[in-house]
Design an enzyme around this catalytic site. Structure first.
Site, short mmCIF file in Angstrom:
data_model
loop_
_atom_site.label_atom_id
_atom_site.label_comp_id
_atom_site.label_asym_id
_atom_site.label_seq_id
_atom_site.Cartn_x
_atom_site.Cartn_y
_atom_site.Cartn_z
CG HIS A 272 -1.91 -0.91 1.34
ND1 HIS A 272 -2.82 -0.91 2.62
CD2 HIS A 272 -2.65 -2.16 0.35
CE1 HIS A 272 -3.50 -2.18 2.34
NE2 HIS A 272 -3.38 -2.61 0.93
CE1 TYR A 331 -8.68 2.37 0.25
CE2 TYR A 331 -9.74 3.34 2.19
CZ TYR A 331 -8.73 2.16 2.02
OH TYR A 331 -7.91 1.50 2.63
#
Ligand code: DNO
Length: 356
Positions: A272, A331
């Site tokens: 990530h 997101y």
């Protein structure tokens, strides 16, 4: 390296796989069955439908984030073996569908924490932010309420409503569980699932604790270089590895991310990549992915991944909320899409600048 994008499924996400497919470099989604609870066995049909949905848009399922772990396993209560059996069944069903990357975390009671989900920046965008002065002056219920009130009706990834409703009971079961005990419980779990992982080649990638310190007195065991090495040494083998989350580890400026990446050669199963901006002791804002927008050197990070020969899935992580987009906190589509273009540009520069 394989560029991927997190997607929460048609029912929960504001973004479609068709949109994701148009982001340059992206080949797959990182997804989950978001309406299953930790401990539940995943239905074969639901896994197949999820896979077919991604494939209809021309994408693969590059990994599952997350198959969440029931607190009975983390706290070693008498039901843990039953929940481990369920977990094994889910893994074998994923393996049957050719899915071979599973991200999970071992944080007691709850997943990531922030004090603000939409802090306004001078450029008009908003970001997730953490300020220890705020968090340490709240109890857990107050924090839950505050996050809930700021989430604009969106679910918070990793904060399953049903689990949150049981939070008092959950805090109780961790009484007497310190870091040593929690690590033992993780070892017990990993030893039990490794045979099914090895059978299907499923790489288990533990996610670091976010932020990288203990919150509300709960033990945390994936915070830094030494914790990550303790984890990989706990259960040797090709399937036990880590999610190298630059933002979670990067919340502690004591963590030298490129050095940690280099030290974990062969043990990083998933990455990530995002940036954070330090504002003081245990205070940070999430930033745009660009190095100069935050405190991490993103070029050095991508170079470290390249140098160790990392070929696994990488995804951009929490983005700012820009251009009036409304989505799950962190997101949105736009800033993560910008992030992935920047990361793939860095990678091209690293590759072309490295003598072969
Ligand atoms: C937050 C995520 C985490 C992560 C889990 C993995 O945005 O990075 O919720 O998915 O900790 O189990």
């Amino acid at each position: 390296m394989k560029f991927t994008f997190r997607w929460f499924g048609d029912k929960f996400d504001t973004i479609t796989p068709e949109q994701i497919r148009q982001i340059p470099a992206v080949v797959g989604v990182i997804t989950t069955l978001y309406d299953t609870m930790p401990g539940e066995v995943w239905e074969v049909d639901a896994i197949k439908a999820l896979k077919a949905r991604a494939e209809r848009a021309g994408l693969e399922i590059s990994g599952i984030e997350s198959v969440n772990i029931h607190d009975a396993i983390k706290a070693a209560t008498p039901e843990r073996d039953m929940y481990i059996e369920n977990y094994i069944t889910t893994l074998s069903r994923l393996g049957e569908e050719g899915i071979n990357l599973v991200c999970y975390n071992f944080m007691p009671v709850f997943d990531w924490t922030r004090s603000d989900l939409a802090k306004l920046r001078p450029d008009g965008s908003t970001v997730l932010s953490y300020d220890a002065d705020i968090v340490e002056n709240m109890n857990f219920e107050q924090m839950l309420e505050s996050l809930g009130s700021k989430s604009e009706g969106f679910l918070l990834p990793g904060w399953e409503p049903e689990r949150m409703a049981r939070n008092k009971e959950l805090f109780e079961i961790y009484k007497g569980i310190d870091e040593v005990k929690l690590r033992e419980n993780l070892g017990y779990f990993l030893r039990a699932i490794m045979p099914v992982c090895e059978k299907y080649g499923i790489k288990m990638a533990i996610h670091p604790d976010d932020p990288a310190w203990s919150v509300f007195g709960l033990p945390r065991i994936v915070k830094n270089h030494d914790d990550l090495h303790a984890l990989v040494n706990l259960v040797p083998g090709p399937c036990n590895g880590v999610t190298l989350c630059t933002g979670s580890l990067g919340s502690d400026p004591g963590n030298d991310i490129p050095a940690i990446i280099r030290s974990l050669k062969g043990k990083i199963h998933f990455a990530h990549v995002r940036n954070v901006k330090y504002l003081g002791y245990r205070k940070f804002d999430e930033a745009a992915h660009l190095s100069e927008d935050g405190s991490l050197d993103m070029y050095e990070i991508m170079k470290a991944f390249y140098d160790i020969g990392f070929t696994g899935a990488v995804r951009p992580d929490h983005g700012r909320m820009v251009w009036g987009e409304k989505s799950m906190p962190g997101y949105g589509l736009y800033d993560r899409a910008m992030g992935i273009c920047y990361l793939s540009g860095l990678l091209e520069a690293v590759r072309k600048g490295t003598p072969t």
